[in-house]
Enzyme design. Sequence first.
Site, PDB file in Angstrom:
ATOM      1  N   LYS A 301       0.759  -1.274  -0.091  1.00 45.53           N
ATOM      2  CA  LYS A 301      -0.117   0.063   0.015  1.00 45.53           C
ATOM      3  C   LYS A 301       0.696   1.312   0.034  1.00 45.53           C
ATOM      4  O   LYS A 301       1.947   1.619   0.967  1.00 45.53           O
ATOM      5  CB  LYS A 301      -0.975  -0.108   1.147  1.00 45.53           C
ATOM      6  N   ASP A 306      -2.665  10.727   3.725  1.00 47.92           N
ATOM      7  CA  ASP A 306      -3.802  10.229   3.839  1.00 47.92           C
ATOM      8  C   ASP A 306      -4.582  11.240   4.838  1.00 47.92           C
ATOM      9  O   ASP A 306      -4.628  11.245   5.842  1.00 47.92           O
ATOM     10  CB  ASP A 306      -4.094   8.841   4.548  1.00 47.92           C
ATOM     11  N   LYS A 313     -10.256  12.666   8.234  1.00 45.00           N
ATOM     12  CA  LYS A 313      -9.756  12.474   9.578  1.00 45.00           C
ATOM     13  C   LYS A 313      -9.753  13.514  10.620  1.00 45.00           C
ATOM     14  O   LYS A 313      -9.582  14.893  10.027  1.00 45.00           O
ATOM     15  CB  LYS A 313      -8.306  11.920   9.581  1.00 45.00           C
ATOM     16  N   ASP A 324       1.867   6.514   5.677  1.00 50.23           N
ATOM     17  CA  ASP A 324       0.956   5.379   5.315  1.00 50.23           C
ATOM     18  C   ASP A 324       1.127   4.766   4.026  1.00 50.23           C
ATOM     19  O   ASP A 324       0.478   3.837   3.268  1.00 50.23           O
ATOM     20  CB  ASP A 324      -0.537   6.062   4.965  1.00 50.23           C
ATOM     21  N   ASP A 383     -12.239   6.978   3.855  1.00 46.84           N
ATOM     22  CA  ASP A 383     -10.914   6.793   4.523  1.00 46.84           C
ATOM     23  C   ASP A 383     -10.566   5.180   4.764  1.00 46.84           C
ATOM     24  O   ASP A 383      -9.591   4.967   5.580  1.00 46.84           O
ATOM     25  CB  ASP A 383     -11.167   7.467   6.142  1.00 46.84           C
ATOM     26  N   GLU A 385      -9.069   3.779   1.998  1.00 48.55           N
ATOM     27  CA  GLU A 385      -8.804   3.900   0.625  1.00 48.55           C
ATOM     28  C   GLU A 385      -7.558   2.636   0.540  1.00 48.55           C
ATOM     29  O   GLU A 385      -7.394   2.493  -0.579  1.00 48.55           O
ATOM     30  CB  GLU A 385      -8.129   5.099   0.471  1.00 48.55           C
ATOM     31  N   ARG A 387      -7.267  -0.349   0.940  1.00 49.19           N
ATOM     32  CA  ARG A 387      -7.633  -1.462   0.303  1.00 49.19           C
ATOM     33  C   ARG A 387      -8.273  -1.538  -1.064  1.00 49.19           C
ATOM     34  O   ARG A 387      -8.366  -2.548  -1.788  1.00 49.19           O
ATOM     35  CB  ARG A 387      -8.876  -2.245   1.358  1.00 49.19           C
TER      36      ARG A 387
END
Length: 536
Positions: A301, A306, A313, A324, A383, A385, A387
Amino acid sequence: MASSGTARRASSPGRLPPEVTVDGGTIATTTLLTDGSTDAVAVPVAPARAGDDALRPLQGTADAAARYGVDLAEIGERARLTGAAGEIYVLQLPRPVGSSVTLPWSGLPPRLMLVGVGSGRPADLRRAGAALARSSRGLRRVVTTLGAEAHQDDSAAATAARAVAEGYLLAAYVPPTAAATPDEGSPSREAAELVLLGRDGMRPAAAVSEGRTAATATWLVRDLATTPSSTKTPAWLADQAKRLATRAGLGVTVRTTRELAAEGFGGILAVGAGSASSPRLVTVSYTPPTTGGRHVVVVGKGITFDTGGISIKPREGMVPMKTDMTGAAVALATVLGAAAAGVTHRVTAVLPLAENHFGGASYRPGDVLTMWGGTTVEIANTDAEGRLVLADALAWADATLDPDVLIDVATLTGAATLGLGKQHAALYSGDADLADALVAAGDASGELAWRMPLVEEYEEAVASQVADLRHVPVDKHIGGGSITAALFLRHFVGTRTWAHLDIAGPARATSDKHEVTEGATGFGARLLLRYLDDLR
């Protein structure tokens, strides 16, 4: 008043740790202590045996006491040392006053270090090596007998040498800085060169080299994850991957927005749509010179920042989100480390890179996306994202790369952190052999993984009435957020032998502890490199 312009960039990712070498000499005879190049000598101590209360001196400690003319047993007692792994005491030896005074240690390194090695197992030796690194910053060279024993066979000597070297190199890491005016008066934070005494021959030297390769991979992950997102856009990260892969002689392909749109990567494009920095998909491939190995594909990933998107968030939750993309960094470091180590298997890293931002073109809750390969996904939370970019990359890897083993790694869910804390990755796999091999690699490397269940009853959590799948549950009572994320990803791997590593907990640390450093820890690269080394 804030200054204008761009801050000075830190050094490029891909830095090398300090040197670690092996030497067959002893504390009693080595000339390294008298040639003026060594600043410290470190010797091991262990806990008292049952029924005794005396600290146990190990290999080289008695020799150091004799050569320096210092009662190290008394020093240990005064310092109340227990011999626990990672415990350390630094004895700063005074200089003589006047030319007529000669001290027993004249001409020898002015620092003697007593280092606890605990049980002497690899985990404890890594802790000892880490403590030594933190206590030797700013020095030129440290000579040590940590991990050496009088009657070790070659295998035990190699294992111990690697553990000490790995712990030392991991704790020697210092984050790069973009400071325009470094503090010239502050002491150096660079760790010293390390010499492991009492070890010679090919096996210990090779083991130390393997440990340095693993530590170098971790350093790369830390460097990339630490880089601020003002620099680290998807394009920048793709450029770093291309630079490092080209330098290593590996194959690399970078897909930009044009190729992603033409080929149908709906998840990556949607996640990156709200950002001014467009997404990328990078593949880096290593092919060994010999045939007959397996093909292992690692998908990581790569969310370079993010915000949460429209499902934004809170401020506190955004602070660490420059890290991230750690999964992508782990995948890249794994393929580079595999090439450096000369593993016998093909390794391909797949890096889906995007910035999940809030903007006029952001994807929304309620949207339906068409992923690579045609599967449609209903969005319930922007949020979640990670996956989505993983699903695109996994489906593509399954269909086009023909992997024997497919592994994804990601800072994916807070639920994994809540369930397992900061020490273990959550491991999901329907293949018991693969799961066991990854757990064993985690145990051997010190990057621990705990196998979690793929609970079939939770499949309803990813069911949708308007698409093939929904990427997060709507029913809050189901719980098991890390499990449902893994169940969603399983839909995109076909019938491959697959594992999912959720590293959200151990990828970040709030303070230094043993070989783990504050901030980005680099977790995952050493685990995967050990897995590749053990794979048959």
